[in-house]
Design an enzyme around this catalytic site. Structure first.
Site: not given
Length: 475
Positions: A220, A254
């Site tokens: 991720e 993110c």
């Protein structure tokens, strides 16, 4: 990732892994009853420690909004745990599969079984959410788990170890702490699966280390997630929603909008609308408890360097400081900055920003904007703003990203029924809800041969009977 690692570090981690493997061999994976108990127990522990978590994260950041912590690092994990608790028994049910006619009356099914012992490496920006949300899927699937939280948030990591220890036996879930040397050794362990959340550069190193033992990975990562404002969408509404997504956690997210594409004739209107939105959301910044600090001096200086580089490349900078405050560098806060007219070689246009700096890029038609996005590494998120369904569909067809939120930002990440993950440079694999359960499960195919069957027709010695069968099959 191939530096020499002190033996005590490696030995300590290996001993923990050995203990979990021994427990797996002796007692098997977590039973459904134990999974339910742990998912409930961890959710309750997080609620019980919500204030402690907010205090620890604030201390690690220098300042972190209490409300942002409770929303992003407590509520989101509690929701994930409760969702998994409600649904995992359905997810784990064997699934029947049809069998080709020539192999009937045999039957087929898929069993979803735990992978075994998995490793989770957590990041610093949301140190509870992005460490424990994957744990929800791993535990729901019945795995034993080792967790390496970030050394950049040491107080939160210590609290995580305490909270996890209140719910799990170390042979079920163990938290191991330490610096980069521990992270390197951790990524080399022979897990049945390794789950990493962090930067793309470190993700490459993790994948290389895991490859030595053929350990499958979920990565991720991040990237430059664009917002794309179309001409038909109300500019004030878009500016506010982009500001919310950009400034939550001071942009240290993110999936924060990294830059925004706007129609050429709406650039000035967007800058004004964004400035007004920031003033409404954060009338002050330096002393505002809702506005989060940058995590540490290194990232603080990195962001200032990005802005200085943009200026040196000829870009225009628009600082937004509604209260006309003076910022003390020791507090670690940075006023939002809009960057316009930045050339492609400017660092703000090539590096993930991860802070309250927003480049604005103009375009003349939607196809041009799509080409701009598609020509760059696939981002983790995309935020198109339009009320025209055909335009949205065209954007989705001509671009790639890990996920999408249409007419808003960030919110696709908190939907447990939607897989969350990247594509290309922004990551591989997905989790959340059932997708997380599948990530941490092995789909085991099982074919049951019937007592009476026609398999003998395909066995040697071959002859005319096989020729007739093949002529029928290959028509």
């Amino acid at each position: 990732m191939h530096d020499a690692v002190p033996n005590p570090v490696r030995d300590r981690l290996q001993a923990c892994l050995n203990a979990q493997r021994a427990a797996l061999a002796e007692r098997g994976p977590l039973s459904p009853e134990r999974r339910a108990e742990c998912l409930d127990g961890l959710a309750n522990a997080l609620i019980r420690h919500a204030d402690d978590i907010a205090t620890a994260i604030a201390a690690d950041f220098g300042h972190r909004s209490v409300h942002e912590t409770k929303l992003a690092d407590v509520y989101s994990v509690v929701a994930a745990l409760r969702h998994a608790r409600k649904h995992f028994r359905t997810w784990m049910k064997p699934r029947r599969r049809p069998i080709e006619w020539m192999f009937q009356p045999g039957t087929g099914r898929i069993l979803y079984q735990p992978l075994g012992v998995v490793g989770l490496i957590g990041p610093w920006n949301y140190p509870v959410q992005l460490t424990l949300s994957p744990l929800a899927g791993a535990v729901a699937a019945g795995n034993r788990v080792m967790i390496k939280p970030s050394e950049i948030t040491p107080r939160t990591s210590a609290l995580l170890e305490q909270v996890v220890g209140e719910v799990f036996d170390p042979a079920e879930v163990a938290v191991v702490q330490g610096g980069p040397d521990v992270a390197k050794a951790f990524s080399r362990l022979t897990f049945d699966h390794l789950f990493f959340t962090g930067s793309t550069s470190v993700g490459r190193q993790v994948m290389q280390a895991a490859a030595d033992h053929l350990v499958p990975v979920t990565l991720e990562l991040g990237g430059k997630s664009p917002a794309l404002l179309m001409a038909d969408y109300p500019i004030e509404k878009a500016a506010e929603r982009i500001a919310v997504g950009k400034l939550f956690n001071a942009g240290q997210t993110c999936i924060a909008p990294d830059y925004v594409l706007v129609p050429r004739d709406r650039k000035e209107a967007f800058i004004a609308a964004f400035r007004d939105a920031v003033a409404r959301l954060y009338p002050t910044l330096a002393v505002n408890p809702d506005y989060t600090a940058i995590i540490n001096e290194r990232h603080y200086e990195r962001l200032h360097h990005l802005v200085a580089d943009a200026r040196s490349c000829g870009a225009c900078l628009h600082e937004i400081n509604p209260g006309h405050e003076t910022f003390d560098p020791a507090q670690g806060k940075i006023a939002p900055v809009i960057v316009t007219d930045a050339p492609d070689h400017a660092l703000v246009m090539s590096e993930e920003i991860f802070g309250p700096v927003l480049p604005v890029v103009v375009y003349d038609d939607v196809d041009e904007a799509c080409r701009f996005i598609a020509a760059r590494p696939h981002p983790l998120a995309l935020y198109p703003f339009s009320h025209d369904r055909k335009t949205i569909d065209r954007v989705l067809e001509r671009t790639r990203s890990g996920g999408v939120a249409v007419n808003d930002t960030l919110l696709h990440c908190v939907q447990e029924e939607l897989p969350f993950g990247g594509v290309g440079a922004s990551g591989m694999g997905a989790y959340h809800g059932e997708a997380g359960f599948r990530t941490f499960s092995h789909a085991r195919s099982v074919f049951h041969q019937a007592r009476l069957n026609g398999a003998g027709m395909t066995r040697p010695p071959y002859g005319s009977r096989m020729n007739r069968l093949l002529s029928m099959l290959l028509r």
